[in-house]
Design a protein around this motif. Structure first.
Motif, mmCIF file in Angstrom:
data_model
loop_
_atom_site.group_PDB
_atom_site.id
_atom_site.type_symbol
_atom_site.label_atom_id
_atom_site.label_comp_id
_atom_site.label_asym_id
_atom_site.label_seq_id
_atom_site.Cartn_x
_atom_site.Cartn_y
_atom_site.Cartn_z
ATOM 1 N N GLN A 1 59.849 41.033 -58.501
ATOM 2 C CA GLN A 1 60.415 42.303 -58.039
ATOM 3 C C GLN A 1 61.868 42.443 -58.485
ATOM 4 N N SER A 2 62.604 41.332 -58.463
ATOM 5 C CA SER A 2 64.007 41.363 -58.890
ATOM 6 C C SER A 2 64.108 41.645 -60.383
ATOM 7 N N GLU A 3 63.281 40.978 -61.178
ATOM 8 C CA GLU A 3 63.319 41.214 -62.623
ATOM 9 C C GLU A 3 62.955 42.660 -62.942
ATOM 10 N N PHE A 4 61.983 43.214 -62.237
ATOM 11 C CA PHE A 4 61.573 44.603 -62.451
ATOM 12 C C PHE A 4 62.745 45.552 -62.211
ATOM 13 N N LYS A 5 63.446 45.363 -61.094
ATOM 14 C CA LYS A 5 64.559 46.249 -60.747
ATOM 15 C C LYS A 5 65.715 46.110 -61.733
ATOM 16 N N ILE A 6 66.052 44.868 -62.082
ATOM 17 C CA ILE A 6 67.175 44.638 -62.998
ATOM 18 C C ILE A 6 66.881 45.231 -64.369
ATOM 19 N N ALA A 7 65.653 45.055 -64.855
ATOM 20 C CA ALA A 7 65.298 45.540 -66.189
ATOM 21 C C ALA A 7 65.213 47.063 -66.239
ATOM 22 N N LEU A 8 64.667 47.670 -65.194
ATOM 23 C CA LEU A 8 64.404 49.113 -65.228
ATOM 24 C C LEU A 8 65.666 49.950 -65.067
ATOM 25 N N VAL A 9 66.658 49.420 -64.362
ATOM 26 C CA VAL A 9 67.826 50.240 -64.046
ATOM 27 C C VAL A 9 68.622 50.619 -65.298
ATOM 28 N N ASP B 1 64.227 45.884 -72.444
ATOM 29 C CA ASP B 1 63.977 46.002 -71.006
ATOM 30 C C ASP B 1 62.501 46.236 -70.707
ATOM 31 N N GLY B 2 61.825 46.973 -71.589
ATOM 32 C CA GLY B 2 60.403 47.223 -71.370
ATOM 33 C C GLY B 2 59.589 45.945 -71.364
ATOM 34 N N GLY B 3 59.969 44.989 -72.211
ATOM 35 C CA GLY B 3 59.286 43.700 -72.219
ATOM 36 C C GLY B 3 59.492 42.945 -70.922
ATOM 37 N N ARG B 4 60.695 43.046 -70.367
ATOM 38 C CA ARG B 4 60.979 42.375 -69.093
ATOM 39 C C ARG B 4 60.271 43.069 -67.936
ATOM 40 N N VAL B 5 60.195 44.407 -67.998
ATOM 41 C CA VAL B 5 59.450 45.143 -66.972
ATOM 42 C C VAL B 5 57.979 44.735 -67.005
ATOM 43 N N LEU B 6 57.421 44.686 -68.218
ATOM 44 C CA LEU B 6 56.016 44.306 -68.362
ATOM 45 C C LEU B 6 55.784 42.884 -67.862
ATOM 46 N N ARG B 7 56.705 41.975 -68.203
ATOM 47 C CA ARG B 7 56.551 40.595 -67.744
ATOM 48 C C ARG B 7 56.603 40.520 -66.225
ATOM 49 N N SER B 8 57.497 41.291 -65.611
ATOM 50 C CA SER B 8 57.600 41.252 -64.149
ATOM 51 C C SER B 8 56.310 41.734 -63.495
ATOM 52 N N ASP C 1 51.144 36.035 -59.882
ATOM 53 C CA ASP C 1 51.955 35.143 -59.047
ATOM 54 C C ASP C 1 52.318 33.877 -59.822
ATOM 55 N N ASP C 2 52.608 34.051 -61.118
ATOM 56 C CA ASP C 2 52.892 32.913 -61.993
ATOM 57 C C ASP C 2 53.760 33.402 -63.151
ATOM 58 N N LEU C 3 54.978 32.870 -63.239
ATOM 59 C CA LEU C 3 55.902 33.295 -64.288
ATOM 60 C C LEU C 3 55.373 32.982 -65.678
ATOM 61 N N LEU C 4 54.797 31.793 -65.863
ATOM 62 C CA LEU C 4 54.333 31.409 -67.191
ATOM 63 C C LEU C 4 53.190 32.299 -67.667
ATOM 64 N N ARG C 5 52.234 32.565 -66.789
ATOM 65 C CA ARG C 5 51.119 33.437 -67.179
ATOM 66 C C ARG C 5 51.624 34.850 -67.461
#
Length: 361
Positions: A97-105, A154-161, A168-172
């Motif tokens: 959720q944090s990565e999503f917010k940071i990337a999208l803003v 940022d779109g790549g980070r949003v997608l990853r988030s 529920d797995d960062l690596l996956r």
């Protein structure tokens, strides 16, 4: 290196990398060509447009930085490069959720700036209307470009988030987002190949963008896997406990014959009375002519213990690994007091990460 501080926003240092001057030059040239009309120079508007472009990129990154701060993360600096900007964080983002917010803003800031510029164009006339409309388009394109689903955008980070949250797995999540980035890169390269037959420049640029997108996706997955795995490991879990030690009294010719010939070990701890006193590797031999090896001892040639980074079994493996990289050590001893209890080698780190990857992904 190659960057200078140009100010700060809310206590966050803003740095300008020299490569950004290339972008500034291209911006000035483009704006000047666009606004040079009827013999009247477009340079003043070109300079103003480039300054506002710089402000747009800074505000984009400030959006990332302030959101990160709001979520409890420490921000060290913002650096502007040829390809845009980078917000440097001292802490890892530990929630999707944090990565999503940071990337999208960041892209949302550009959308807001595009709206402001559009309003400026609406209430202006003549060349000023064109000027503000151009800035609105530029900010709109910045928002769209940054939302492309590929790292490091940022779109790549949003997608990853999103994948991170769903699995529920960062690596996956990183693996799945990287696969999308690779598909996008491959698609751009295919389009580029087709475009080569009609426009060589456009086709070449698309091929280059596709290749860079593909490489960035792979690099993102490798780097994330490395950091994620090592941050959760201790030195004692990665080190090898089977190693040979060298006496400081051994001469270099005997060391070369007994330890280096036919061996793959990069370095050896030098031990006296069961106490670590230094490390020696094949690199130390290069400092002497071969004829001197018989008269130079390991103790004289080694790197003394005082000059070695100190590693203990309970240290973070991530910190240890980046210490090895930063100081260019391929192998470091692990100690318990003055006794050597293991060695961490670069290949041990690679094997550990590969093993963890097979288990987790």
């Amino acid at each position: 290196m190659w960057s200078m501080r140009i100010g700060n926003v809310s206590g966050i240092p803003i740095k300008l990398h020299l490569s950004w001057l290339i972008l500034a030059g291209l911006s000035i040239y483009s704006f000047e060509q666009m606004f040079t009309l009827n013999g009247q120079s477009g340079l003043p508007l070109a300079l103003l447009g480039t300054l506002l472009l710089l402000c747009s990129i800074v505000l984009h990154e400030v959006g990332h930085a302030l959101m990160a701060r709001r979520l409890g993360l420490r921000v060290t600096a913002i650096t502007l490069f040829l390809t845009g900007g980078l917000t440097e964080l001292a802490d890892d983002v530990d929630l999707p959720q944090s990565e999503f917010k940071i990337a999208l803003v960041g892209p949302l800031v550009n959308v807001g700036l595009a709206i402001v510029a559009f309003v400026g164009a609406w209430f202006s006339q003549g060349v000023w209307a064109s000027f503000w409309a151009t800035l609105a388009i530029v900010n709109g394109l910045l928002a769209v470009f940054n939302l492309l689903p590929c790292h490091p955008l940022d779109g790549g980070r949003v997608l990853r988030s999103i994948f991170w949250f769903l699995n529920d797995d960062l690596l996956r999540g990183t693996l799945q987002a990287s696969m999308v980035g690779r598909y996008l890169g491959n698609g751009l390269m295919i389009i580029g190949l087709v475009a080569l037959f009609s426009n060589a420049l456009t086709g070449s640029l698309l091929l280059l963008m596709g290749w860079m997108t593909n490489r960035a996706a792979v690099s993102n997955f490798v780097q994330t896997t490395l950091n994620y795995t090592l941050s959760r490991a201790l030195v004692g879990e990665v080190m090898t406990r089977s190693f040979r030690t060298v006496s400081p009294h051994l001469t270099l010719d005997l060391f070369a014959g007994q330890y280096l010939l036919g061996q793959a070990e990069p370095a050896f701890p030098v031990v006296h009375s069961e106490r670590l006193i230094g490390m020696i590797s094949v690199q130390h031999l290069y400092r002497y002519a071969m004829g001197e090896w018989r008269s130079v001892s390991v103790g004289d040639a080694m790197t003394p213990k005082a000059d070695l980074p100190r590693l203990n079994v309970g240290d973070s493996m991530q910190t240890a690994y980046y210490t090895m990289l930063g100081q260019r050590y391929d192998s470091l001893p692990v100690t318990d007091g003055d006794a050597v209890v293991g060695i961490v080698r670069h290949r041990d780190v690679v094997a550990f990460v590969q093993s963890a990857l097979k288990i987790n992904v």
